[in-house]
Scaffold this active site. Structure first.
Site, PDB file in Angstrom:
ATOM      1  N   LYS A 154      49.701  49.465  50.500  1.00 31.47           N
ATOM      2  CA  LYS A 154      49.111  48.923  49.272  1.00 31.47           C
ATOM      3  C   LYS A 154      49.888  47.727  48.719  1.00 31.47           C
ATOM      4  O   LYS A 154      51.102  47.659  48.790  1.00 31.47           O
ATOM      5  CB  LYS A 154      49.053  50.016  48.187  1.00 31.47           C
ATOM      6  CG  LYS A 154      48.048  51.109  48.447  1.00 31.47           C
ATOM      7  CD  LYS A 154      46.597  50.633  48.413  1.00 31.47           C
ATOM      8  CE  LYS A 154      46.073  50.419  47.022  1.00 31.47           C
ATOM      9  NZ  LYS A 154      45.861  51.624  46.245  1.00 31.47           N
ATOM     10  N   SER A 186      52.613  51.083  46.371  1.00 31.58           N
ATOM     11  CA  SER A 186      52.247  52.458  46.029  1.00 31.58           C
ATOM     12  C   SER A 186      53.332  53.377  46.560  1.00 31.58           C
ATOM     13  O   SER A 186      53.897  53.127  47.626  1.00 31.58           O
ATOM     14  CB  SER A 186      50.904  52.802  46.676  1.00 31.58           C
ATOM     15  OG  SER A 186      50.801  54.198  46.877  1.00 31.58           O
ATOM     16  N   HIS A 243      25.448  37.095  38.632  1.00 33.75           N
ATOM     17  CA  HIS A 243      25.250  38.540  38.847  1.00 33.75           C
ATOM     18  C   HIS A 243      26.199  39.073  39.921  1.00 33.75           C
ATOM     19  O   HIS A 243      25.894  40.069  40.571  1.00 33.75           O
ATOM     20  CB  HIS A 243      23.804  38.859  39.252  1.00 33.75           C
ATOM     21  CG  HIS A 243      22.772  38.203  38.391  1.00 33.75           C
ATOM     22  ND1 HIS A 243      22.246  38.796  37.259  1.00 33.75           N
ATOM     23  CD2 HIS A 243      22.197  36.980  38.468  1.00 33.75           C
ATOM     24  CE1 HIS A 243      21.372  37.973  36.705  1.00 33.75           C
ATOM     25  NE2 HIS A 243      21.328  36.855  37.405  1.00 33.75           N
ATOM     26  N   GLU A 254      45.881  43.674  36.230  1.00 32.57           N
ATOM     27  CA  GLU A 254      45.206  44.786  35.544  1.00 32.57           C
ATOM     28  C   GLU A 254      45.754  44.982  34.133  1.00 32.57           C
ATOM     29  O   GLU A 254      45.019  45.302  33.194  1.00 32.57           O
ATOM     30  CB  GLU A 254      45.372  46.075  36.358  1.00 32.57           C
ATOM     31  CG  GLU A 254      44.620  46.028  37.680  1.00 32.57           C
ATOM     32  CD  GLU A 254      45.031  47.157  38.603  1.00 32.57           C
ATOM     33  OE1 GLU A 254      44.317  48.159  38.643  1.00 32.57           O
ATOM     34  OE2 GLU A 254      46.087  47.049  39.265  1.00 32.57           O
TER      35      GLU A 254
END
Ligand code: ARG
Length: 454
Positions: A280, A274, A153, A287
């Site tokens: 960043k 970024s 979980h 992704e």
């Protein structure tokens, strides 16, 4: 090539909707290979004269050399790679080119070319899977004893080793490899010689062409052979399943690279910046691997729906079989290569992982197990007693193994001082020696076994 019975040529849009050349030109190597095997067989069977066979064979080599040098043009008037190659052959050697299509149709031709292409795609995929697996095994071996929180979980559950976690992905990748091999073995039958749909009256030797093209045998039913695309669907199924595994690993990397987790630093090569936030380090590749799983699954669904309800034998719908397979192969190839690079070059922040494994009361089960083993308590009661220990530690704001022997005895006198030894995360993972468990020695043995099984 089929214009004999028509007075007018096709409308421009007819030409456009009909043409597959813009995508099926990717199969030109397979098309040449199939034609060479076919004409050699026609010669051996005395169906085409030896000098014509020699001219066709040499002409096909010239056509191939031209494709190789200049690429394959998008000549929509020639519809597909099969017609273009025949037209080029005619330019190269004259009317003898017209004998190549004896005892053959584009229906068995395209089915053969596409099987050859998918077979090559599977071989490339197996190599890419092996590279990813090598990376996983190497990192798992390196981190056989590195402790991290194991989750259910997404809540800290029990300590596990990073090596064990990575080996879970090895298992998935190994199953993927078996699925691709299995699909390859089943598809390795040659449709060539099934002709348009009914077979042919020419005395062809289908066993010879099958063998020449590396197939195990010819297909058994001409109607099935020209209209079967199971092999492509099986390839897409294996690919989609594999892409799901890659997307899960990618998701772990995305989570792990986030500041709250901080389990991993992706190398500069596999991170992006970024344009506005200078601090960043984005896990874009991970992704995109996660995202590609959606597109790859879409490829599978696309071909399944194309094939649904098609009557025997060939229908032109089936021309739409190729774009999803090609797209899938490109996406999966990129995903596998990117995932391999990320696994190879990631820095695992093992101190951070260990710290979190120690902080979440993740060894509570070990205390309960100890009470069962040493105190003779039923597990349910041990679970309850341990729950009180966790509550006490929580109230004091300390880790479980920081509770003093007196504290533990006050919770339940049956918790002896020796119980504290099982509360460390190292002791916890080291004790998980059941087959398939997370103990470091198990991980090392699993890595060895995986290497031997190759
Ligand atoms: N371009 C076609 C395809 O990819 C080749 C087969 C054409 N056959 C036919 N009967 N029109 O499916």
């Amino acid at each position: 090539m089929w214009g004999g019975r028509f007075a007018e040529g096709p409308a421009a849009v007819m030409r456009e909707i009909n043409a597959s050349l813009p995508f099926d030109k990717r199969m030109w190597r397979q098309d040449i290979r199939g034609s060479k095997a076919h004409v050699a067989m026609l010669g051996a069977q005395g169906i085409v004269a030896p000098d014509d066979v020699a001219a066709i064979d040499a002409g096909l080599d010239r056509v191939a050399a031209n494709y190789d040098a200049d690429g394959v043009p998008d000549d929509l008037s020639l519809e597909d790679i099969h017609m273009l190659t025949e037209a080029r052959l005619a330019e190269a050697i004259g009317p003898a080119a017209g004998r190549l299509h004896t005892a053959r149709s584009r229906n068995d031709q395209v089915a053969t070319d596409f099987r050859l292409w998918v077979r090559d795609a599977i071989d490339q995929t197996l190599e890419a899977l092996a590279a990813l697996d090598d990376a996983l095994l190497a990192r798992a071996e390196e981190h056989a004893a590195s402790v991290m929180p194991g989750f259910t979980h997404l809540q800290s559950a029990q300590p596990v080793t990073l090596g064990h976690h990575l080996m879970a992905y090895h298992e998935m990748i190994a199953r993927d490899g078996r699925r691709f091999r299995d699909a390859r073995a089943r598809m390795n039958e040659c449709p060539l010689g099934s002709a348009a749909l009914a077979g042919t009256g020419f005395p062809i030797d289908r066993h010879a062409t099958a063998a020449a093209l590396g197939f195990d045998r010819p297909t058994r039913n001409s109607l099935d052979a020209v209209s079967d695309r199971d092999f492509a669907i099986e390839y897409l199924t294996a690919a989609a399943q594999c892409s799901l595994h890659l997307s899960r690993l990618a998701e772990e990397f995305v989570l792990w690279a986030s500041q709250p987790f901080g389990f991993v630093t992706l190398s500069d090569q596999w991170s992006t910046g970024s344009s506005i936030m200078p601090q960043k380090r984005n896990p874009d590749a991970a992704e995109l691997v996660r995202g590609h799983a959606g597109r790859i699954t879409g490829c599978l669904v696309s071909l399944m729906v194309t094939m649904k309800g098609l009557p025997l034998a060939y229908s032109k719908d089936m021309q739409d079989d190729k774009p999803p397979v090609f797209e899938c192969h490109d996406l999966l190839g990129l995903s596998l290569a990117a995932m391999t690079g990320m696994v190879e070059s990631a820095t695992f922040r093992t101190e951070r992982m260990r710290g979190l494994a120690e902080s979440g009361y993740a060894t509570a089960t070990d205390l309960a197990d100890w009470l069962v083993r040493e105190g003779g308590l039923p597990f349910r009661e041990a679970h309850h007693v341990t729950g009180r220990a966790v509550a006490r530690a929580e109230a004091l704001g300390v880790k479980l193994d920081a509770l003093s022997p007196e504290e533990l005895a006050a919770i339940d006198p049956r918790i002896g001082a020796e119980a504290r030894a099982v509360l460390s995360v190292d002791a916890s993972v080291a004790s998980r020696t059941s087959f398939g468990g997370t103990a470091p020695d198990n991980v090392r043995a699993a890595v060895r076994a995986a290497r031997e099984a190759r």
